[in-house]
Design a protein around this motif. Structure first.
Motif, PDB file in Angstrom:
ATOM      1  N   ASN A  94      55.468  37.945  25.320  1.00 13.14           N
ATOM      2  CA  ASN A  94      55.545  39.367  24.934  1.00 13.14           C
ATOM      3  C   ASN A  94      55.090  40.282  26.064  1.00 13.14           C
TER       4      ASN A  94
ATOM      5  N   ILE B 131      52.366  31.266  27.299  1.00 14.71           N
ATOM      6  CA  ILE B 131      51.030  31.799  26.975  1.00 14.71           C
ATOM      7  C   ILE B 131      50.289  32.296  28.215  1.00 14.71           C
ATOM      8  N   TYR B 132      50.117  31.410  29.236  1.00 18.49           N
ATOM      9  CA  TYR B 132      49.241  31.870  30.333  1.00 18.49           C
ATOM     10  C   TYR B 132      49.960  32.731  31.365  1.00 18.49           C
TER      11      TYR B 132
ATOM     12  N   GLY C 231      42.371  38.773  26.325  1.00 17.29           N
ATOM     13  CA  GLY C 231      43.385  37.893  26.910  1.00 17.29           C
ATOM     14  C   GLY C 231      44.526  38.747  27.438  1.00 17.29           C
ATOM     15  N   SER C 232      45.453  39.119  26.543  1.00 13.87           N
ATOM     16  CA  SER C 232      46.533  40.036  26.951  1.00 13.87           C
ATOM     17  C   SER C 232      45.952  41.375  27.385  1.00 13.87           C
TER      18      SER C 232
ATOM     19  N   LEU D  98      39.627  35.661  34.899  1.00 18.80           N
ATOM     20  CA  LEU D  98      39.903  36.988  34.348  1.00 18.80           C
ATOM     21  C   LEU D  98      39.716  37.004  32.827  1.00 18.80           C
ATOM     22  N   SER D  99      40.338  36.078  32.122  1.00 15.70           N
ATOM     23  CA  SER D  99      40.359  36.105  30.650  1.00 15.70           C
ATOM     24  C   SER D  99      38.980  35.847  30.057  1.00 15.70           C
TER      25      SER D  99
ATOM     26  N   ILE E  88      52.725  25.892  27.102  1.00 12.27           N
ATOM     27  CA  ILE E  88      51.776  26.795  27.776  1.00 12.27           C
ATOM     28  C   ILE E  88      52.483  27.884  28.595  1.00 12.27           C
TER      29      ILE E  88
ATOM     30  N   THR F 232      51.503  36.413  28.274  1.00 14.35           N
ATOM     31  CA  THR F 232      52.356  35.774  27.259  1.00 14.35           C
ATOM     32  C   THR F 232      53.801  36.272  27.410  1.00 14.35           C
TER      33      THR F 232
ATOM     34  N   TRP G 173      39.009  29.972  29.071  1.00 13.98           N
ATOM     35  CA  TRP G 173      40.326  29.437  29.454  1.00 13.98           C
ATOM     36  C   TRP G 173      40.492  29.287  30.961  1.00 13.98           C
ATOM     37  N   ILE G 174      39.436  28.958  31.677  1.00 11.98           N
ATOM     38  CA  ILE G 174      39.571  28.987  33.135  1.00 11.98           C
ATOM     39  C   ILE G 174      40.080  27.653  33.701  1.00 11.98           C
ATOM     40  N   THR G 175      41.291  27.708  34.198  1.00 10.43           N
ATOM     41  CA  THR G 175      41.962  26.533  34.794  1.00 10.43           C
ATOM     42  C   THR G 175      41.204  26.059  36.031  1.00 10.43           C
TER      43      THR G 175
ATOM     44  N   GLN H 224      57.247  43.179  27.726  1.00 12.14           N
ATOM     45  CA  GLN H 224      56.717  44.547  27.834  1.00 12.14           C
ATOM     46  C   GLN H 224      56.873  45.072  29.275  1.00 12.14           C
TER      47      GLN H 224
ATOM     48  N   PHE I  82      40.438  31.159  39.086  1.00  5.18           N
ATOM     49  CA  PHE I  82      40.695  32.597  38.931  1.00  5.18           C
ATOM     50  C   PHE I  82      40.190  32.974  37.537  1.00  5.18           C
TER      51      PHE I  82
HETATM   52  P1  FAD Z   1      46.203  37.211  22.799  1.00  8.29           P
HETATM   53  O1  FAD Z   1      46.170  38.236  23.843  1.00  8.29           O
HETATM   54  O2  FAD Z   1      45.265  37.328  21.660  1.00  8.29           O
HETATM   55  O3  FAD Z   1      47.685  37.100  22.247  1.00  8.29           O
HETATM   56  C1  FAD Z   1      48.017  36.432  21.029  1.00  8.29           C
HETATM   57  C2  FAD Z   1      49.447  36.850  20.635  1.00  8.29           C
HETATM   58  O4  FAD Z   1      49.510  38.275  20.501  1.00  8.29           O
HETATM   59  C3  FAD Z   1      50.461  36.483  21.716  1.00  8.29           C
HETATM   60  O5  FAD Z   1      51.644  36.031  21.123  1.00  8.29           O
HETATM   61  C4  FAD Z   1      50.704  37.799  22.419  1.00  8.29           C
HETATM   62  O6  FAD Z   1      51.982  37.878  23.019  1.00  8.29           O
HETATM   63  C5  FAD Z   1      50.563  38.780  21.281  1.00  8.29           C
HETATM   64  N1  FAD Z   1      50.223  40.123  21.791  1.00  8.29           N
HETATM   65  C6  FAD Z   1      49.051  40.542  22.333  1.00  8.29           C
HETATM   66  N2  FAD Z   1      49.144  41.815  22.737  1.00  8.29           N
HETATM   67  C7  FAD Z   1      50.411  42.218  22.453  1.00  8.29           C
HETATM   68  C8  FAD Z   1      51.132  43.429  22.642  1.00  8.29           C
HETATM   69  N3  FAD Z   1      50.578  44.494  23.228  1.00  8.29           N
HETATM   70  N4  FAD Z   1      52.420  43.482  22.211  1.00  8.29           N
HETATM   71  C9  FAD Z   1      52.994  42.411  21.627  1.00  8.29           C
HETATM   72  N5  FAD Z   1      52.376  41.246  21.438  1.00  8.29           N
HETATM   73  C10 FAD Z   1      51.096  41.146  21.842  1.00  8.29           C
HETATM   74  N6  FAD Z   1      42.997  32.966  32.148  1.00  8.29           N
HETATM   75  C11 FAD Z   1      42.393  33.174  33.345  1.00  8.29           C
HETATM   76  O7  FAD Z   1      41.868  34.255  33.620  1.00  8.29           O
HETATM   77  N7  FAD Z   1      42.351  32.183  34.285  1.00  8.29           N
HETATM   78  C12 FAD Z   1      42.914  30.977  34.057  1.00  8.29           C
HETATM   79  O8  FAD Z   1      42.868  30.116  34.938  1.00  8.29           O
HETATM   80  C13 FAD Z   1      43.549  30.722  32.813  1.00  8.29           C
HETATM   81  N8  FAD Z   1      44.079  29.506  32.526  1.00  8.29           N
HETATM   82  C14 FAD Z   1      44.520  29.245  31.260  1.00  8.29           C
HETATM   83  C15 FAD Z   1      44.897  27.942  30.908  1.00  8.29           C
HETATM   84  C16 FAD Z   1      45.245  27.648  29.603  1.00  8.29           C
HETATM   85  C17 FAD Z   1      45.615  26.255  29.234  1.00  8.29           C
HETATM   86  C18 FAD Z   1      45.267  28.679  28.626  1.00  8.29           C
HETATM   87  C19 FAD Z   1      45.623  28.385  27.191  1.00  8.29           C
HETATM   88  C20 FAD Z   1      44.954  29.962  28.984  1.00  8.29           C
HETATM   89  C21 FAD Z   1      44.570  30.263  30.290  1.00  8.29           C
HETATM   90  N9  FAD Z   1      44.152  31.545  30.649  1.00  8.29           N
HETATM   91  C22 FAD Z   1      43.572  31.773  31.867  1.00  8.29           C
HETATM   92  C23 FAD Z   1      44.165  32.612  29.658  1.00  8.29           C
HETATM   93  C24 FAD Z   1      45.553  33.160  29.380  1.00  8.29           C
HETATM   94  O9  FAD Z   1      45.967  33.997  30.434  1.00  8.29           O
HETATM   95  C25 FAD Z   1      45.494  33.894  28.033  1.00  8.29           C
HETATM   96  O10 FAD Z   1      45.388  32.907  27.041  1.00  8.29           O
HETATM   97  C26 FAD Z   1      46.708  34.758  27.826  1.00  8.29           C
HETATM   98  O11 FAD Z   1      46.720  35.858  28.710  1.00  8.29           O
HETATM   99  C27 FAD Z   1      46.805  35.263  26.379  1.00  8.29           C
HETATM  100  O12 FAD Z   1      45.588  35.784  25.928  1.00  8.29           O
HETATM  101  P2  FAD Z   1      44.976  35.304  24.508  1.00  8.29           P
HETATM  102  O13 FAD Z   1      44.952  33.837  24.515  1.00  8.29           O
HETATM  103  O14 FAD Z   1      43.711  36.030  24.310  1.00  8.29           O
HETATM  104  O15 FAD Z   1      46.045  35.761  23.440  1.00  8.29           O
END
Ligand code: FAD
Ligand code: CAA
Length: 385
Positions: free
Chosen positions: A370, A364-365, A135-136, A129-130, A361, A368, A160-162, A374, A127
């Protein structure tokens, strides 16, 4: 251990599935866990086993080669696998609750006939998306798709694609019309052999056997019939599937916490200090009791969200609560479990420290902690204003 807390509303079919997954996890997965963690590699025999056990098409219809079981069954399987290895659990989770569910929910009959049997029998899904810069803020994604006759040309990258190191089928979210903002996001299905570049695996703190890679799309040509759910429908598909998927991650974290508890607690009744089993000192016994309450609360939140979803009731807030809480519980219980086992818990020998590394994890995934807060806060605001 067979701890399922006080929940006893599982059907006979669900109970049988739980027993079967437990046997598979103990017999096939458990002997490989440490090696897979240390080598940062999923053993191919484990992936093959997941398919052979019918765990890669849990809700898929029998017509499409699946087990045609309930959503709760998928949640049970994810929990049981996580008790032994959260990496194997997330492989099964992404494949079922995100990838299969998108085809089952939004695919046309032709798309379901084509893709679901492959996903149930042998081909792993991802899947996507990121991205590096989203990310968020997932709907700010920068991957673009442009129409070219009866094809679409996709350019961009995902991060970050699992499952991506082993996967053959990829659901890719790309924006076909950025002037419409997130309403241009569209979901495409592509296969590895169409020319997706899959980069090296990330080296991670936890779930190290689960592959996590960056993908690059350099003029990736995808047939027009590979759009799932219609043009511009991708953002809704992504978030609605994630609402469900978050119950899966809650189950993964619940299983993880239970797995750590099951390893450490018996040890506290065997290990003697000051002439008595350490688990019978009140200072230890109360910590164990508190962890049991945490497990029970995570379990009730998780399975309540699953049942609500299954019964067609609103469940988004409950799913966010379950995912948030179970990932906190997983960190706390697995952290305590290390301390209960003392020095032994700190070594790689027992596998308890791995549960704690894997627990991180959960916050995070799939959104997060937060992002879950929200989501919950938005519901409360709506309910009270
Ligand atoms: P950021 O969005 O940069 O967040 C960093 C920090 O900022 C966090 O603490 C967050 O809570 C905080 N933050 C951000 N926005 C806000 C806000 N509006 N209010 C308050 N706090 C905020 N993605 C996929 O699409 N497919 C996958 O299969 C997949 N697998 C993953 C597997 C692993 C091991 C990992 C590490 C990630 C995976 N991801 C995947 C991605 C994962 O969904 C993202 O890492 C996650 O959504 C967070 O995005 P980011 O890492 O960019 O962190
Ligand atoms: N359920 C349904 N619809 C939702 C929703 C929810 N929980 N949250 C937002 N929406 C809809 C809104 O209704 C709105 O749609 P309409 O315009 O049609 O009404 C649209 O989404 C945008 O809403 P917002 O402006 O409020 O949303 P936003 O842009 O600020 O953020 C979000 C939305 C990207 C979904 C964000 O809330 C979010 O969940 N971020 C986390 C992303 C995530 O979970 N990524 C996981 C990647 S997969 C993964 O991680 C797998 C794995 O590891 C195993």
């Amino acid at each position: 251990s067979g701890a399922i807390g006080s929940l006893d509303n599982f059907t006979e079919e669900e109970t049988m599935l739980r027993d079967a997954v437990r046997r598979f996890a103990v017999d096939v997965v458990a002997p490989k866990v440490r090696e897979m963690d240390e080598n940062e590699n999923m053993d191919p025999s484990v992936i093959k086993g997941l398919f052979e056990q019918g765990l890669m098409g849990i809700e898929t219809s029998a017509e499409h080669g699946g087990a045609e079981s309930s959503f709760t069954s998928a949640i049970i399987a994810i929990e049981e696998l996580a008790k032994i290895d959260p990496s194997v659990s997330v492989m099964c989770d992404v494949h079922n609750t995100l990838v299969n569910t998108i085809f089952r929910t939004y695919g046309t009959k032709e798309q379901q006939d084509k893709w679901l049997p492959q996903l149930a029998s042998s081909k792993l899904g991802s899947f996507c998306l990121s991205e590096p810069a989203s990310g968020s803020d997932a709907f700010a994604l920068q991957t673009r798709a442009k129409k070219d006759g009866d094809h679409w040309i996709i350019n961009g990258s995902k991060m970050w694609i699992t499952n991506s190191h082993e996967a053959e089928i990829f659901l890719i979210f790309a924006n076909i019309d950025p002037s419409k903002g997130y309403k241009g996001i569209t979901c495409f299905v592509a296969t590895k052999d169409m020319g997706i570049e899959i980069m090296k695996k990330e080296q991670k703190l936890g779930i190290r056997a689960s592959s996590t890679c960056t993908l690059n799309f350099d003029n990736l040509r995808v047939p027009a019939e590979n759009i799932i759910g219609g043009e511009g429908k991708g953002y809704k598909i992504a978030i609605e599937i994630l609402n469900e998927g978050r119950i899966g991650i809650a189950a993964q974290m619940l299983g993880l916490a239970q797995g750590a508890f099951d390893k450490a607690v018996p040890y506290t009744y065997q290990r003697q200090q000051f002439g008595q089993p350490i688990g019978t000192f009140q200072g230890m016994a109360f910590q164990i009791a508190q962890a049991a309450i945490e497990l029970e609360s995570a379990r009730l939140l998780t399975y309540n969200a699953a049942r609500r979803k299954e019964e067609g009731k609103p469940f988004t807030k409950e799913a966010a609560m379950a995912k948030y809480w179970a990932s906190q519980v997983a960190q706390r219980v697995s952290g305590s479990a290390i301390e209960w086992a003392g020095g032994v818990g700190f070594t790689r020998e027992t596998g308890i420290e791995k549960f704690w590394r894997d627990s991180k994890i959960g916050a995070i995934y799939e959104g997060t902690s937060n992002i879950q807060l929200q989501t919950i806060a938005k519901f409360i605001q709506k309910e009270y204003s």
